[in-house]
Design a protein around this motif. Structure first.
Motif, PDB file in Angstrom:
ATOM      1  N   PHE B 230      -1.835  -7.276  -7.115  1.00 16.04           N
ATOM      2  CA  PHE B 230      -1.704  -8.724  -7.260  1.00 16.04           C
ATOM      3  C   PHE B 230      -1.264  -9.361  -5.949  1.00 16.04           C
ATOM      4  CE2 PHE B 230      -0.334  -6.649 -11.222  1.00 16.04           C
ATOM      5  CZ  PHE B 230      -1.399  -7.026 -12.032  1.00 16.04           C
ATOM      6  N   TRP B 241       0.894 -19.271  -7.227  1.00 12.57           N
ATOM      7  CA  TRP B 241      -0.217 -18.715  -7.993  1.00 12.57           C
ATOM      8  C   TRP B 241      -0.121 -17.204  -7.930  1.00 12.57           C
ATOM      9  CZ3 TRP B 241      -5.519 -21.217  -6.499  1.00 12.57           C
ATOM     10  CH2 TRP B 241      -5.457 -22.597  -6.711  1.00 12.57           C
ATOM     11  N   VAL B 243      -2.527 -14.131  -8.380  1.00  9.76           N
ATOM     12  CA  VAL B 243      -3.948 -13.772  -8.536  1.00  9.76           C
ATOM     13  C   VAL B 243      -4.108 -12.271  -8.306  1.00  9.76           C
ATOM     14  CG1 VAL B 243      -4.728 -16.018  -7.748  1.00  9.76           C
ATOM     15  CG2 VAL B 243      -4.437 -14.165  -6.098  1.00  9.76           C
ATOM     16  N   PHE B 247      -8.948 -11.392  -5.679  1.00 13.63           N
ATOM     17  CA  PHE B 247      -9.192 -12.831  -5.820  1.00 13.63           C
ATOM     18  C   PHE B 247     -10.238 -13.153  -6.879  1.00 13.63           C
ATOM     19  CE2 PHE B 247      -7.327 -12.195  -1.736  1.00 13.63           C
ATOM     20  CZ  PHE B 247      -6.345 -13.154  -1.704  1.00 13.63           C
ATOM     21  N   GLN B 248     -10.379 -12.307  -7.855  1.00  9.94           N
ATOM     22  CA  GLN B 248     -11.333 -12.564  -8.923  1.00  9.94           C
ATOM     23  C   GLN B 248     -10.666 -13.340 -10.070  1.00  9.94           C
ATOM     24  OE1 GLN B 248     -14.619 -11.837  -8.671  1.00  9.94           O
ATOM     25  NE2 GLN B 248     -14.132 -11.118  -6.616  1.00  9.94           N
ATOM     26  N   ASN B 249      -9.402 -13.003 -10.367  1.00  8.39           N
ATOM     27  CA  ASN B 249      -8.729 -13.618 -11.505  1.00  8.39           C
ATOM     28  C   ASN B 249      -7.426 -14.290 -11.087  1.00  8.39           C
ATOM     29  OD1 ASN B 249     -10.532 -12.663 -13.584  1.00  8.39           O
ATOM     30  ND2 ASN B 249      -9.761 -10.638 -13.026  1.00  8.39           N
ATOM     31  N   LYS B 250      -7.153 -15.378 -11.772  1.00  5.02           N
ATOM     32  CA  LYS B 250      -5.865 -16.022 -11.560  1.00  5.02           C
ATOM     33  C   LYS B 250      -5.035 -15.748 -12.804  1.00  5.02           C
ATOM     34  CE  LYS B 250      -4.048 -20.655 -11.029  1.00  5.02           C
ATOM     35  NZ  LYS B 250      -4.445 -22.061 -10.836  1.00  5.02           N
ATOM     36  N   TYR B 251      -3.851 -15.206 -12.633  1.00  4.66           N
ATOM     37  CA  TYR B 251      -3.076 -14.768 -13.790  1.00  4.66           C
ATOM     38  C   TYR B 251      -2.047 -15.789 -14.240  1.00  4.66           C
ATOM     39  CZ  TYR B 251      -5.305 -10.315 -13.011  1.00  4.66           C
ATOM     40  OH  TYR B 251      -6.239  -9.358 -12.866  1.00  4.66           O
ATOM     41  N   GLU B 253       0.549 -19.483 -13.039  1.00  3.91           N
ATOM     42  CA  GLU B 253       0.869 -20.507 -12.050  1.00  3.91           C
ATOM     43  C   GLU B 253       2.263 -21.019 -12.385  1.00  3.91           C
ATOM     44  OE1 GLU B 253      -2.182 -23.486 -11.573  1.00  3.91           O
ATOM     45  OE2 GLU B 253      -0.689 -24.930 -10.862  1.00  3.91           O
TER      46      GLU B 253
END
Lengths: 660, 830
Positions: B230, B241, B243, B247-251, B253
């Motif tokens: 991560f 953020w 992620v 850099f495929q998914n944002k987990y 914020e």
């Protein structure tokens, strides 16, 4: 539990392969591999070219050709690091690649068997040390067979006896240490000869160093319970044997065609071209050398993977014809079996066996053709002349009588190596040539074969292969126990040993020989007799007329000390005591006594195939007589009279620079 | 029993518990202005390096040394050492896993301090670092990446053999923040760097700089989780953020609502992110839940694999996620089996029968409960709680019929070790998780570096680890620090280390040598059995002869050769040759290598040793490479000259042969001029071959001249002639020779050779001349020529009926008649 000693060869093979492939895997992506010439052949003993491909090797180059291209970013060198000249070559090539390559190369160097200080220095001086990734591949012994380990070094003979380079001894010590580290110490080290003594000292020293090494954790300084002893024989205690023409099938192939790393290159006009489907098992199982132009030679594999060859290799050449005949007939009847097949099941069984038949059939064809070709040689006038002279000299007739024949052979332009072998044999057996004769032969050789052979003759003299006899037999070792210590002998006294150890067996049963002498058609190699002094005491006693100081429980050299004084160099026995006596006793008790023990026999300076056959013969005899012992043969490399002479004879003549 | 609250410092963030516990208190001098310092901590609870940031104004205090130093402390604030630092501003300060302190200066020099006491090895980053200057550095377990002012990145992946490598060039532009993913966690298995430039992030490895196409920057902080999966990004508008590092998914914020950018952003374990301002810390858990901590003073965050250390003047705290076993046991209202087991211990102490009742209730889950208690004991920092947990486990396993106690025993041992090193006097506050990853061996190494020899030895004995390195370190320190005279130090060291396995006297000797005590070093080296270790040090110490002797003793050609190379460089030639002359092994090595590389040296060697034959051989070898006849002859003449002065028979023989060789060459040159057939040049052939070729080409007279010139023996001459004539099929001349009465080689060779060449007629003419043969042999010879009748005559003469009869089978036509006639001749007599 201790690793299985019988699987040592397999272990070494696996380990070498895994380590090499592991190193290649470490270099990510595709890569070109540059291999030192002396490694290309040996590599085939433990890894197949197709496997290298799987690990990303794209092209293979030979270091000495210097033609490495820039088709891959990654370049991996796999080179022997012990020879400074090779290291130098590597350094220069790397510099060249860096300079003119349009590609920025990632260069790795794998030093075999270790990274040396000198290699560091040379790369540093060349300014490339910082740019290359340095790895090492610790391979020492390579298994030629399950009972035979070899360092597979070409130059050992010259290194030891011409240049007095300690390299081979050191590597041999390292190789044997690896066995000791895995299986425990050799409980006893026996040896004969100067270099044998040096090697034993190195082993003792290495043990001490290992004790002090903080990194060696697995190592225990316990004597092995599965190894009985190590017997080291220095080649120079018996130069005569390799100078004689070997008369086993395998030996003769080596003499006439040459076997390297279990492979022989035979003219395809003799054995036919390689059939397509065999390409996997035969010629291309090894990295093909970059130059593929030699379309006229075909590589054949000569080892126990071919059951037919396994039957033939150790037999005296005289029996090969009948042997092949028998096999041909059996094969035929096996084939005929299909007509007798009753029902589907039997037919299926037959079909299942077909591939084996086919393979056998092919192998039979190869060996029939090869044997046929060898017979052409053995029937030739010069070959028989040569053999006659050899056997006369070995049997101890006055060599002067042979001189006329040798002179005639020179005048008839027989190969120089033949002449030199005969003269060296005489020198070895008789303790040198009379100075007058030697001078005369020197002159004849220079006249017949060119003056550049001054260098050849000098080299032979340095190696103590061809020498003048100073006075009568002052240089010969004293006869048996009679000689006082002050008498300084430096040469093996064959005349005495011929009787003392019965080197000549005139009559024997060809079909079912009783004695190792069959490998040289009547001459028992001295080197092997020395090994028998340890392993087959009773047998030697039965050959010996007067009783020797022997009891049934004698070990080591006991009983033969006096006789062995007539053999060059020290005779020694070392017991390797455990650091912890009590623990060792317990361990020995736990291991029990019923198991068979392995004897390592190390031939320093090389062994001939005939001697290998003789040692295997001894092994079989011991098993037959109920001795629980196995022999593992170790050597620095396989040699023959031919390879010795090839290594010494000067290749270029006085006009080489002009004609080149 | 203790009243220690097992849940002290627990905080719930989202659905997870976090714990902040105080490891040590009042660690730094209150006068030390921590806010003015750069602090870097070694992983696994290791040492802290403090360096006073010169950019910040400091209060002047008397008595304080003005010299800038890097100070190394333990977590408990114990000063381990001061390292003098006068090498200018520090652009990177970090630690490796094995507690090497790395200090990077602006000019790209990396000082790698090992052993915590100021020993260091410098190396340079190169690749333009000097020119552009280092801006900042990031470190991982065994490597670092430096960012230059031109945005170039240089990676070093090993400090043992540092090999700085330039990564792909990222685009220009201000780098707002950056971080790296260690090689162990990337697909390519080489380090990857995340650079926040402009509004996006670039991922840079050795081959390319790839734009991740983000548009929410600029990112003021980039931080990668310890497991590399991560990344936390801090945006300009105060948001964090989380992620995936690809850099495929944002987990998640989190909005910090802060106006100022935090000074540091770190991961605490793998599932929460820590934002640190000077005196405030936000801890952001999964799904954006957060908790805040406030401090009076500057707080420094030192990240570790499973949590972070928070350093202030007053205390060193550890903030981490509560490990599952602990949560399982201690969570308020927990009804897990382990928790019940723990309760029953208290009941047992109160002699309450409910204890057994409880046990019976959880019996089906008892093995797991025992295991959880054991694990929890490991994760628990408080010793009395550890004891209680272990007691519970012990009680639980006593109820079980079959239970292997190995785990329990191991944990007890581990805890003894952990508690021993956590003592403030040692200050290695290491969590159980860290201990497992660090391994006992490396923990011992850390103790040794702190010179805690006694504890190190006790623990090693306890853990059955080798002691040798501890002894060696001790001895090296002894040698460095002691002021006693050389011999008595040596005696102390040798006495203490006698009989201990694996002792490297070389290391100790090197320490002595580095202290300038060469005599002590030499005498210590004598106790080192490994030549490979002795020799390089001896060379350093200029003990060349001893080095050479030791190398030769070792039998290792590499060592010997290495020493020889050094000596050759150092000594004048004559001295070098003198040194090796008494050492045959060395001389042999020099000789065989010089043969390839340095022939002039070899000539000198042979001259000095008075070995003219070898010297002349060298010249012969050179002659063989000369491109012109005259040059070859000149070299040979030089060789002959070398040999003239000696009376040694070999030399005389060589001299004579070489003179002959020049003579032959001259003749051959003349033949080449005169004879221009296709057989090629005569140069370089032997005498026999020369004669052979001449005769074969029809120049018998010239051949005869060669024969007389070199006194070729008659026999040889005859053989050569015979072979050459048959090879050239010059039958006339053969016949001519056949007219001689006698031949020195007899006539059979003539028969054989001519027959071999296929001329049966001529061959047969020699049969009669062969004396001393048996009739049977003659018969055979005739037959081979196809002359059955002649053979028959021979048989008739020998009155050999059998032979005749066998001949009859071979005969045909007229021959048959003749044979029959002969047979009848013999018959009547019978």
């Amino acid at each position: 539990m201790a690793p299985n000693i019988d699987k040592e060869a397999e272990h070494i093979r696996d380990k070498a392969r895994k380590e090499l492939l592991g190193l290649l895997e470490g270099v990510r992506g595709k890569k070109n591999l540059v291999i030192g010439k002396d490694l290309t052949g040996g590599l085939g003993l433990f890894v197949q070219f197709s496997q290298l491909k799987e690990y990303g090797v794209d092209k293979v180059f030979e270091l000495e050709n210097g033609n490495t291209d820039s088709s891959q970013r990654n370049i991996v060198y796999l080179v022997h690091g012990e020879k400074p000249s090779l290291v130098q070559t590597v350094a220069e090539q790397i510099k060249k690649l860096q300079k003119n390559g349009s590609v920025e190369h990632e260069i790795s160097v794998i030093w075999v068997p270790r990274r040396t200080l000198v290699s560091n220095k040379i790369l540093e001086d060349a300014g490339v040390l910082g740019d290359v990734n340095i790895l090492e591949l610790p391979i020492f012994f390579l298994p030629l067979e399950d009972d035979m380990l070899s360092l597979e070094m070409d130059e050992t003979f010259n290194d030891l006896y011409l240049r007095h380079d300690p390299g081979p001894l050191y590597l041999a010590a390292k190789a044997l240490m690896q066995i000791q580290q895995r299986h425990g110490l050799f409980p006893r080290i026996l040896g004969k000869g100067d270099n044998a003594r040096k090697l034993a000292n190195l082993l003792l020293r290495a043990r001490k160093e290992l004790d002090a090494d903080e990194a060696a954790t697995q190592y225990t300084s316990m004597p092995s319970t599965s190894i009985e002893q190590l017997i080291i024989i220095d080649r120079d205690v018996d130069f005569a044997t390799p100078l004689l023409t070997q008369l086993t099938y395998e030996g003769l192939i080596d003499e006439l065609v040459g076997i390297k790393h279990n492979r022989a290159e035979v003219d395809s006009s003799i054995i036919g071209a390689a059939p397509q489907q065999r390409s996997q098992a035969g010629s291309s199982s090894t990295p093909p050398p970059p130059a593929v132009r030699q379309g006229f030679k075909r590589k054949i594999q000569l080892d126990s993977s071919d059951p037919l060859y396994e039957q033939l290799r150790s037999a005296n050449f005289a029996l090969i014809g009948p042997h092949l005949n028998k096999i041909a007939r059996r094969l035929e009847s096996d084939y005929e079996g299909r007509h007798h097949a009753r029902g589907i099941n039997e037919l299926r069984e037959f079909v299942n066996k077909l591939p084996t038949f086919q393979q056998e059939h092919q192998s039979l064809a190869i060996h029939t053709n090869l044997a046929d070709d060898l017979i052409k040689h053995t029937r030739s006038d010069t070959f028989n002349r040569e053999l006659e002279v050899q056997q006369n000299i070995a049997a101890g007739t006055d060599p002067i009588y042979q001189h006329e024949t040798i002179e005639e052979l020179i005048a008839r332009d027989a190969p120089l190596s033949t002449i030199l072998r005969l003269l060296c044999l005489e020198s070895a057996v008789a303790g040198g040539l009379r100075p007058k004769d030697l001078d005369s032969f020197r002159r004849q050789i220079l006249h017949a074969y060119g003056f550049h052979h001054l260098l050849t003759l000098d080299a032979l003299e340095t190696m103590e292969l061809l020498q003048p006899r100073s006075s009568a037999s002052a240089l010969l070792l004293p006869v048996g126990g009679g000689g006082s210590q002050s008498e300084k002998g430096t040469k093996t006294n064959y005349a005495y040993l011929r009787k003392g150890l019965r080197l000549i067996i005139d009559e024997y049963n060809e079909q079912d020989p009783e004695d190792v002498a069959y490998v040289y058609s009547g001459y028992a190699p001295l080197s092997i007799r020395i090994v028998q002094c340890v392993l087959q005491k009773q047998y030697l006693q039965s050959l010996h007329k007067s009783p020797l100081p022997l009891t049934s429980s004698s070990t080591g050299w006991t009983g033969f000390e006096d006789i062995l004084k007539s053999v060059k160099g020290p005779t020694f026995t070392l017991a390797q005591k455990p650091t912890d006596e009590k623990a060792a006793k317990v361990k020995a008790a736990l291991a029990g006594t019923g198991v068979s023990k392995t004897v390592f026999v190390m031939f320093l300076g090389g062994i001939t195939f005939a001697e290998v056959a003789a040692l295997r013969f001894i092994g079989r005899k011991m098993t037959e007589s109920g001795q629980r012992r196995k022999i593992v043969i170790c050597t620095t490399g396989v040699i023959s009279g031919r390879s010795i002479m090839d290594g010494v004879i000067e290749k270029s003549n006085l006009a080489s620079g002009i004609t080149a | 029993m203790t009243n220690h609250n097992p849940r002290a410092g627990w905080e719930k963030i989202g659905d997870q518990f976090y714990q902040k516990i105080q490891l040590y208190e009042s660690i730094f001098d209150p006068d030390l202005e921590l806010e003015n310092y750069l602090v870097a901590g070694a992983p696994y609870g290791g040492a802290l390096a403090l360096w006073r940031d010169p950019a910040k104004i400091a209060r002047y205090r008397t008595g304080q040394s003005a010299k800038p130093t890097i100070d190394i402390y333990s977590s408990s604030g114990k000063l381990i050492s001061n390292i003098n630092w006068e090498k200018g501003p520090i652009k990177g300060l970090g630690w490796s896993d094995d507690e090497k302190l790395l200090v990077v200066t602006e000019d790209g020099t990396v000082h790698c301090y090992f052993g915590l006491h100021g020993d260091f090895q410098p190396f340079s980053l190169g690749h333009g670092a000097e020119e552009f200057g280092v801006k900042s550095c990031r470190f991982w377990s065994h490597g670092l990446v430096a960012l230059l002012s031109n945005n170039a990145l240089i990676a070093v992946s090993s400090f043992d053999e540092p090999r700085p490598r330039l990564l792909a060039q990222p685009p220009d532009g201000e780098v707002h923040s950056w971080s790296l993913i260690p090689p162990a966690y990337t697909l390519s298995r080489s380090v990857e760097v995340l650079l926040a430039i402009d509004k996006t992030i670039f991922v840079v490895d050795a081959t390319e700089a790839e734009d991740r196409g983000l548009s929410d920057g600029p990112f003021k902080h980039v931080s990668v989780s310890p497991n590399g999966r991560f990344a936390a990004l801090f945006t300009e508008d105060g948001k964090v953020w989380v992620v995936g590092s690809d850099f495929q998914n944002k987990y998640s914020e989190y909005d910090s609502k802060a106006k100022t950018t935090p000074t540091q952003t770190h991961w605490c374990g793998n599932d929460s992110v820590l934002l640190a301002w000077e005196d405030e810390i936000h801890m952001v858990g999964p799904n954006g839940a957060a908790v805040k901590y406030y401090y009076d003073d500057q707080v420094h965050v030192v990240p570790d694999i499973d949590g972070v250390r928070l350093i202030t003047n007053e205390a060193c705290e550890f903030l981490h996620k509560v490990p599952d076993p602990l949560e399982d046991v201690f969570k308020l209202g927990s009804s897990s089996a382990a928790s019940v087991l723990l309760d029953s211990i208290e009941l047992l102490e109160k002699k309450s029968p409910k204890a057994d009742e409880n046990i019976q209730r959880i019996k089906p889950n008892l093995p797991e409960a025992v295991e959880t208690c054991i694990q929890a004991a490991g994760y628990e920092f408080n010793q009395s709680l550890q004891k209680q947990l272990l007691r519970a486990a012990s009680f639980g396993k006593s109820v079980l019929d079959l239970y292997s106690s190995d785990e329990f025993v191991d944990m007890c041992e581990d805890l003894r070790v952990l508690n021993a090193v956590r003592d403030y006097r040692i200050g290695l506050y290491i969590s159980y998780e860290q201990y497992l990853r660090l391994t006992p061996e490396r923990l011992i190494a850390r103790l040794v570096d702190r010179r805690e020899y006694l504890l190190a030895i006790k623990l090693s004995e306890f853990l059955h680890l080798p002691l040798n390195k501890i002894y060696v370190h001790w001895a090296s320190q002894k040698v460095k620090a002691s002021s006693a005279d050389d011999d008595s130090i040596r005696d102390i060291v040798v006495e203490r280390l006698r009989g201990k396995p694996g002792i490297s006297f070389e290391t100790i000797a090197r320490a002595a040598y580095n202290e300038g005590r060469s005599h002590l070093a030499t005498s210590l080296l004598n106790h080192e059995p490994r030549a490979g270790k002795q020799v390089p040090l001896l060379l350093n110490m200029e003990e060349d002869e001893i080095a050479l002797d030791k190398a030769i003793e070792s039998g290792d050609p590499d060592l010997i050769f290495f020493v020889l190379l050094e000596l050759k460089k150092k000594l004048p030639l004559a001295a070098f040759l003198r040194t090796i002359s008494s050492k045959p092994v060395a001389a042999a090595l020099v000789e065989s290598s010089a043969r390839i590389e340095d022939r002039e040296l070899l000539k000198d060697l042979y001259y000095q040793d008075d070995r003219p034959v070898q010297g002349s051989n060298l010249l012969v070898e050179e002659a063989m490479q000369q491109p012109q006849v005259q040059a070859v002859i000149d070299k040979l003449k030089l060789a002959v000259r070398l040999l003239t002065d000696t009376k040694d028979p070999t030399a005389v023989l060589h001299g004579r042969a070489l003179t002959e060789a020049t003579q032959l060459l001259k003749m051959q040159e003349a033949f080449d001029k005169d004879i221009t057939d296709s057989s090629g040049s005569y140069l370089g052939l032997g005498i026999n071959e020369t004669m052979f070729r001449l005769i074969k080409s029809g120049y018998s007279k010239r051949a005869a001249k060669v024969q007389s010139e070199f006194k070729v023996p008659e026999k040889t001459w005859w053989w050569v002639r015979l072979r050459a004539l048959t090879a050239g099929r010059l039958w006339g001349e053969v016949e001519e020779i056949g007219k001689n009465k006698k031949s020195p080689i007899g006539w059979e060779p003539f028969y054989n050779e001519v027959l071999g060449a296929g001329n049966t007629r001529l061959a047969s003419s020699f049969i009669a001349k062969c004396g001393g043969l048996q009739p049977a042999e003659r018969i055979e010879m005739w037959v081979k020529c196809g002359m059955v009748v002649k053979a028959g005559e021979e048989a008739l003469r020998a009155k050999d009926t059998n032979a005749l009869e066998s001949l009859r089978d071979k005969a045909n036509g007229q021959q048959l008649v003749e044979i029959e006639r002969m047979l009848s001749h013999l018959r009547p007599k019978r």
